[in-house]
Motif scaffolding. Sequence first.
Motif, short mmCIF file in Angstrom:
data_model
loop_
_atom_site.label_atom_id
_atom_site.label_comp_id
_atom_site.label_asym_id
_atom_site.label_seq_id
_atom_site.Cartn_x
_atom_site.Cartn_y
_atom_site.Cartn_z
N UNK A 92 9.41 1.82 3.55
CA UNK A 92 8.33 1.91 3.52
C UNK A 92 7.83 1.11 2.20
N UNK A 93 8.72 1.54 1.16
CA UNK A 93 7.70 1.25 -0.06
C UNK A 93 8.30 -0.10 -0.05
N UNK A 94 9.40 -0.50 0.06
CA UNK A 94 9.99 -2.03 -0.08
C UNK A 94 9.30 -3.02 0.45
N UNK A 95 8.52 -2.47 2.67
CA UNK A 95 7.84 -3.09 3.34
C UNK A 95 6.24 -3.71 2.43
N UNK A 96 5.72 -2.49 2.00
CA UNK A 96 4.57 -2.45 1.11
C UNK A 96 4.74 -3.45 0.01
N UNK A 97 5.66 -3.19 -1.09
CA UNK A 97 5.73 -4.72 -2.10
C UNK A 97 6.14 -6.13 -1.38
N UNK A 98 6.99 -6.42 -0.06
CA UNK A 98 6.43 -7.31 0.29
C UNK A 98 4.98 -8.26 1.03
N UNK A 99 4.85 -7.09 1.67
CA UNK A 99 3.10 -7.40 1.42
C UNK A 99 2.66 -8.27 0.63
N UNK A 100 2.31 -7.28 -0.70
CA UNK A 100 2.82 -7.37 -2.01
C UNK A 100 2.54 -8.58 -2.41
N UNK A 101 3.68 -9.54 -2.47
CA UNK A 101 4.10 -10.54 -2.84
C UNK A 101 3.50 -11.59 -2.09
N UNK A 102 3.18 -11.53 -1.07
CA UNK A 102 2.78 -12.44 -0.29
C UNK A 102 1.16 -12.31 -0.31
N UNK A 103 0.54 -11.13 0.02
CA UNK A 103 -0.89 -10.80 -0.62
C UNK A 103 -0.78 -12.44 -2.24
N UNK A 104 0.30 -11.77 -2.63
CA UNK A 104 -0.32 -12.31 -3.99
C UNK A 104 0.00 -13.67 -4.00
N UNK A 105 1.11 -14.19 -3.82
CA UNK A 105 1.47 -15.69 -3.28
C UNK A 105 0.09 -16.52 -3.00
N UNK A 106 -0.54 -15.85 -1.45
CA UNK A 106 -1.83 -16.89 -1.04
C UNK A 106 -2.93 -16.71 -2.04
N UNK A 107 -3.23 -15.04 -3.06
CA UNK A 107 -4.17 -15.12 -3.71
C UNK A 107 -4.19 -16.78 -5.18
N UNK B 222 -2.72 12.76 -3.99
CA UNK B 222 -1.40 11.95 -3.56
C UNK B 222 -1.83 10.68 -2.05
N UNK B 223 -2.50 11.37 -1.49
CA UNK B 223 -3.39 10.66 -0.33
C UNK B 223 -3.65 9.04 -0.86
N UNK B 224 -4.33 9.99 -2.06
CA UNK B 224 -5.59 8.31 -2.79
C UNK B 224 -4.35 7.45 -3.27
N UNK B 225 -3.69 8.77 -3.70
CA UNK B 225 -2.29 7.03 -4.46
C UNK B 225 -1.89 6.49 -3.97
N UNK B 226 -1.87 6.80 -3.19
CA UNK B 226 -0.81 6.27 -1.81
C UNK B 226 -1.16 5.27 -0.78
N UNK B 227 -2.99 4.90 -0.93
CA UNK B 227 -3.71 4.69 -0.28
C UNK B 227 -4.29 3.61 -1.58
N UNK B 228 -4.01 3.75 -2.91
CA UNK B 228 -3.82 2.27 -3.99
C UNK B 228 -3.24 1.93 -3.77
N UNK B 229 -2.05 1.98 -3.43
CA UNK B 229 -0.84 1.60 -3.39
C UNK B 229 -0.15 0.94 -1.55
N UNK B 230 -1.63 0.97 -1.00
CA UNK B 230 -1.75 -0.23 0.03
C UNK B 230 -1.02 0.40 1.14
N UNK B 231 -0.61 2.14 1.45
CA UNK B 231 -0.52 2.99 2.73
C UNK B 231 -1.78 2.69 4.01
N UNK B 232 -1.66 2.52 5.18
CA UNK B 232 -2.64 3.50 5.73
C UNK B 232 -2.78 4.59 5.75
N UNK B 233 -4.02 5.26 6.08
CA UNK B 233 -3.96 6.82 6.33
C UNK B 233 -2.94 7.37 7.50
N UNK B 234 -2.95 6.59 8.23
CA UNK B 234 -1.49 6.48 9.42
C UNK B 234 0.10 6.69 9.19
#
Length: 148
Positions: free
Chosen positions: A88-103, A53-65
């Motif tokens: 938190x998942x919705x916020x991560x999704x927004x972060x991912x969308x922003x990163x995709x736009x930057x990339x 679970x910890x490793x999967x959450x990290x792969x999804x972009x969550x920090x250890x904190x």
Amino acid sequence: MSAGLRSGQVAEAAGVNIQTLRYYERRGLLAEPERTNGGHRQYGEEAVTALRVIKAAQRLGFTLEEVAELLEAGRHRHGRPVAGLQERAAAKLSEVDAKIADLTIIRTALAAAVEAGCDDLTVCASSACCPIPFTDLAEESRYAGPCC
């Protein structure tokens, strides 16, 4: 005590190394295991699940904190949904969308540089038709044809 899993077995089953296992214990992400009379750690199967679970959450972009906070909330939920997971998942999704736009912008600029045949970054940067937006990478490239 029932036979449990030793550190190496847990680490292997979860796809992590033993140092990661120990680190997660120290951080409180993983419960301290029982010990044998000889002092060896003995984990239950739930330790493997927790590590996955910890490793999967990290792969999804969550920090250890963030993972620690989510795990802590889950420990106190008593059958209720975990508060904050959706947000938190919705916020991560927004972060991912922003990163995709930057990339996407970065990819466009690099593709233009490759297409233009730029071989010397200094020469290209000083050219008026340089496809790489050195001053503002967030702006779309206005590449109009070969120049460098």
